[in-house]
Design a protein around this motif. Structure first.
Motif, mmCIF file in Angstrom:
data_model
loop_
_atom_site.group_PDB
_atom_site.id
_atom_site.type_symbol
_atom_site.label_atom_id
_atom_site.label_comp_id
_atom_site.label_asym_id
_atom_site.label_seq_id
_atom_site.Cartn_x
_atom_site.Cartn_y
_atom_site.Cartn_z
ATOM 1 N N VAL A 4 0.830 -1.204 0.000
ATOM 2 C CA VAL A 4 0.000 0.000 0.000
ATOM 3 C C VAL A 4 0.866 1.255 0.000
ATOM 4 O O VAL A 4 0.640 2.194 -0.765
ATOM 5 C CB VAL A 4 -0.956 -0.010 1.216
ATOM 6 N N ARG B 91 0.353 7.082 -6.918
ATOM 7 C CA ARG B 91 -0.371 8.349 -6.747
ATOM 8 C C ARG B 91 0.535 9.537 -7.063
ATOM 9 O O ARG B 91 0.107 10.518 -7.664
ATOM 10 C CB ARG B 91 -0.889 8.442 -5.305
ATOM 11 N N GLU C 245 -13.530 3.984 -2.036
ATOM 12 C CA GLU C 245 -12.750 4.592 -0.964
ATOM 13 C C GLU C 245 -11.269 4.259 -1.092
ATOM 14 O O GLU C 245 -10.405 5.086 -0.787
ATOM 15 C CB GLU C 245 -13.279 4.122 0.401
ATOM 16 N N VAL C 246 -10.951 3.039 -1.547
ATOM 17 C CA VAL C 246 -9.550 2.678 -1.780
ATOM 18 C C VAL C 246 -8.944 3.592 -2.835
ATOM 19 O O VAL C 246 -7.833 4.115 -2.677
ATOM 20 C CB VAL C 246 -9.447 1.198 -2.220
ATOM 21 N N PRO D 112 -12.557 10.230 2.670
ATOM 22 C CA PRO D 112 -12.428 8.872 2.123
ATOM 23 C C PRO D 112 -11.728 7.888 3.045
ATOM 24 O O PRO D 112 -12.169 6.746 3.183
ATOM 25 C CB PRO D 112 -11.629 9.101 0.839
ATOM 26 N N LEU D 113 -10.638 8.329 3.705
ATOM 27 C CA LEU D 113 -9.904 7.402 4.557
ATOM 28 C C LEU D 113 -10.739 6.994 5.770
ATOM 29 O O LEU D 113 -10.758 5.819 6.164
ATOM 30 C CB LEU D 113 -8.585 8.030 5.006
ATOM 31 N N ALA D 114 -11.471 7.943 6.351
ATOM 32 C CA ALA D 114 -12.330 7.625 7.492
ATOM 33 C C ALA D 114 -13.488 6.735 7.068
ATOM 34 O O ALA D 114 -13.884 5.803 7.783
ATOM 35 C CB ALA D 114 -12.859 8.923 8.121
ATOM 36 N N LEU E 219 -13.433 4.616 4.590
ATOM 37 C CA LEU E 219 -12.852 3.298 4.365
ATOM 38 C C LEU E 219 -12.633 2.570 5.686
ATOM 39 O O LEU E 219 -12.967 1.383 5.825
ATOM 40 C CB LEU E 219 -11.526 3.443 3.613
ATOM 41 N N ALA E 220 -12.076 3.271 6.671
ATOM 42 C CA ALA E 220 -11.828 2.648 7.977
ATOM 43 C C ALA E 220 -13.133 2.202 8.636
ATOM 44 O O ALA E 220 -13.198 1.130 9.249
ATOM 45 C CB ALA E 220 -11.083 3.623 8.884
ATOM 46 N N CYS F 195 -15.477 -1.630 -0.948
ATOM 47 C CA CYS F 195 -14.660 -0.472 -0.566
ATOM 48 C C CYS F 195 -13.844 0.108 -1.722
ATOM 49 O O CYS F 195 -13.004 0.989 -1.498
ATOM 50 C CB CYS F 195 -13.697 -0.860 0.557
ATOM 51 N N ALA G 5 -8.763 7.287 -1.352
ATOM 52 C CA ALA G 5 -7.843 7.484 -0.235
ATOM 53 C C ALA G 5 -6.400 7.192 -0.611
ATOM 54 O O ALA G 5 -5.483 7.864 -0.137
ATOM 55 C CB ALA G 5 -8.260 6.591 0.941
ATOM 56 N N LEU G 6 -6.177 6.195 -1.477
ATOM 57 C CA LEU G 6 -4.812 5.757 -1.746
ATOM 58 C C LEU G 6 -4.224 6.311 -3.034
ATOM 59 O O LEU G 6 -3.010 6.443 -3.140
ATOM 60 C CB LEU G 6 -4.752 4.229 -1.790
#
Length: 473
Positions: free
Chosen positions: A20, A28, A300-301, A435-437, A439-440, A297, A304-305
């Motif tokens: 990751v 990215r 969101e992946v 997005p990261l939140a 995803l979590a 997900c 976020a990534l």
């Protein structure tokens, strides 16, 4: 055995984190075009890896007795093959700098340096895997991922573009080779036993051919569907890589708990089938929920990534992940044929899958990432179905046993899907979350829903798999 499983889990977690933080964050930073440039060069080098690095590993594990002279013979043979491939590839890259695309040649020349590292690591891995030394295998993986992370991210942040991916690969494989050789105490004598190489060659050649067929398949498929567009090639490369990260999660468990034990049990067919069913059930229980969660997900992946430049990966990731959620129980079936001394089954299935997917690729609309993912998903589903039919015929692994493992795996996967989709429908997951939140939160809900079922349903299979199988005197 429980401690060994903990080390495998640690290596898997480190591998996931390392992938990751390198592959996706580097992608990215550098963007799809630079990723495509490195992918073109890497595709050529990786075609040599099955012959150089890992063809003798399974043969070393299966060998009834493995002497120091056998190990030395494997190492020198693997290194000779490595240089036989690396020298012409490096020369071609330096002499033809625009081969395969602008600036791809120098990247190809640099990546060819991986091959001697692969030769050393593959030989050491055979020694370590044969001895059930999962702890040091895990430490090797953790160290390699850490080195790859440091090299890849630092070069990407410094603006090196495709060379960041080159640095990441060289650091990863170089560190893996050094650590594996140190842990295996690989100090071979200057001896080459031709009879040992000859005896191991049938399995080694089949393993190399199977690996080559699998690698050719994806790369030829990518060339056909990408239509020469580096941007689309980069998007497909990373979309498939995201799914491969999840697919690689079961690999250490399946290979290390499956291959040595099944190889020792192949003369005891009832015990062999019990162990195979347990491994298939655990594979499905643990990883069908992972693939189901990845399908849910995917947006969101991506957000976020990777960022907005990579929005085209969402649908391909969903299609591939949903397919693998249904097929997760069948991931160990190919390994069972190797353990049973029938590796050619995997080779012919791989070649058949290659022909099938290339036929499908010719029907994909030009520039369609979604169509490309659907074609590959059909191939994956067909491959698992064929493996199941052949396992029933050649190994006596009856369909009722396979259906039992498949149905058991779908229970936690369905629980994960229902919980996440239900939370979204009920407004528990507000769309305003970053997005990261987001995803979590999805991951937490999925783990809470599927985790207890995995533990409950997996206990009997785990007891079977955790029972060590020793060499007969």
């Amino acid at each position: 055995m429980k401690r060994q499983a903990g080390w495998i889990a640690a290596e898997t977690a480190a591998g996931l984190l390392g992938t990751v933080l390198t592959t996706f964050l580097v992608s990215r930073i550098v963007g799809p075009a630079e990723v495509g440039r490195a992918a073109l060069a890497g595709a050529v080098v990786m075609l040599a890896q099955p012959f150089v690095g890992y063809c003798f590993t399974n043969a070393m594990v299966q060998r009834a007795r493995l002497s120091d002279a056998d190990i030395a013979s494997v190492l020198w043979t693997s290194l000779a093959l490595a240089f036989a491939f690396a020298v012409p590839l490096a020369a071609a890259g330096l002499l033809l700098p625009d081969w395969l695309g602008p600036g791809v040649g120098p990247v190809l020349a640099a990546l060819s340096l991986m091959l001697p590292f692969n030769a050393v690591e593959g030989t050491a891995n055979g020694v370590l895997l044969r001895a059930y030394t999962f702890r040091v295998l895990a430490l090797r993986g953790i160290g390699a991922h850490s080195a790859g992370l440091a090299a890849g991210l630092s070069l990407a942040l410094a603006g090196w573009g495709a060379w960041a991916l080159v640095g990441q690969q060289l650091a990863f494989f170089g560190t893996a080779a050094v650590l594996a050789a140190a842990f295996a105490r690989l100090v071979p004598s200057l001896v080459l036993r031709r009879d040992a190489i000859r005896e191991m060659s049938p399995i080694a050649v089949t393993a190399a051919a199977t690996g080559l067929a699998g690698r050719i398949g994806f790369r030829l498929f990518l060339l056909v569907v990408a239509g020469g567009s580096p941007g689309l090639a980069g998007l497909l490369q990373i979309a498939f890589r995201i799914v491969e990260v999840a697919r690689e999660l079961p690999t250490p468990f399946v290979h290390r708990y499956g291959l040595p034990a099944l190889s020792r049990l192949r003369a005891d067919r009832p015990a062999f089938l019990r162990r195979l069913e347990a491994v298939c059930r655990l594979s499905g229980l643990a990883f069908a929920p992972v693939f189901a969660g990845l399908a849910l997900c995917a947006p969101e992946v991506q957000a976020a990534l990777l960022g907005p430049a990579w929005a085209g990966i969402v649908v391909p990731v969903r299609v591939l992940s949903a397919t693998l959620a249904f097929a997760a129980f069948g991931l160990p079936l190919g390994l069972a044929f190797v353990a049973a001394g029938m590796p050619k089954v995997n080779l012919w299935l791989t070649l058949g899958g290659l022909a099938f997917v290339l036929l499908l690729a010719s029907l994909v609309p030009e520039g369609s990432g979604e169509g490309a993912a659907a074609a590959w998903a059909l191939m994956l589903a067909g491959e698992v179905a064929a493996l199941g039919a052949l396992a029933a015929w050649r190994l006596g692994f009856r369909p009722v046993r396979q259906l039992r493992a498949w149905a058991t795996a779908l229970l936690p996967a369905a629980a994960v899907a229902a919980a996440v989709l239900g939370a979204e429908a009920a407004g528990v997951l507000p769309p305003t979350l970053p997005p990261l939140a987001f995803l979590a939160a999805k991951v937490a809900i999925g783990v809470a829903a599927g985790g207890p079922l995995i533990v409950l349903l997996g206990r009997p299979a785990w007891r079977e798999v955790a029972e060590p199988v020793l060499d007969k005197p």
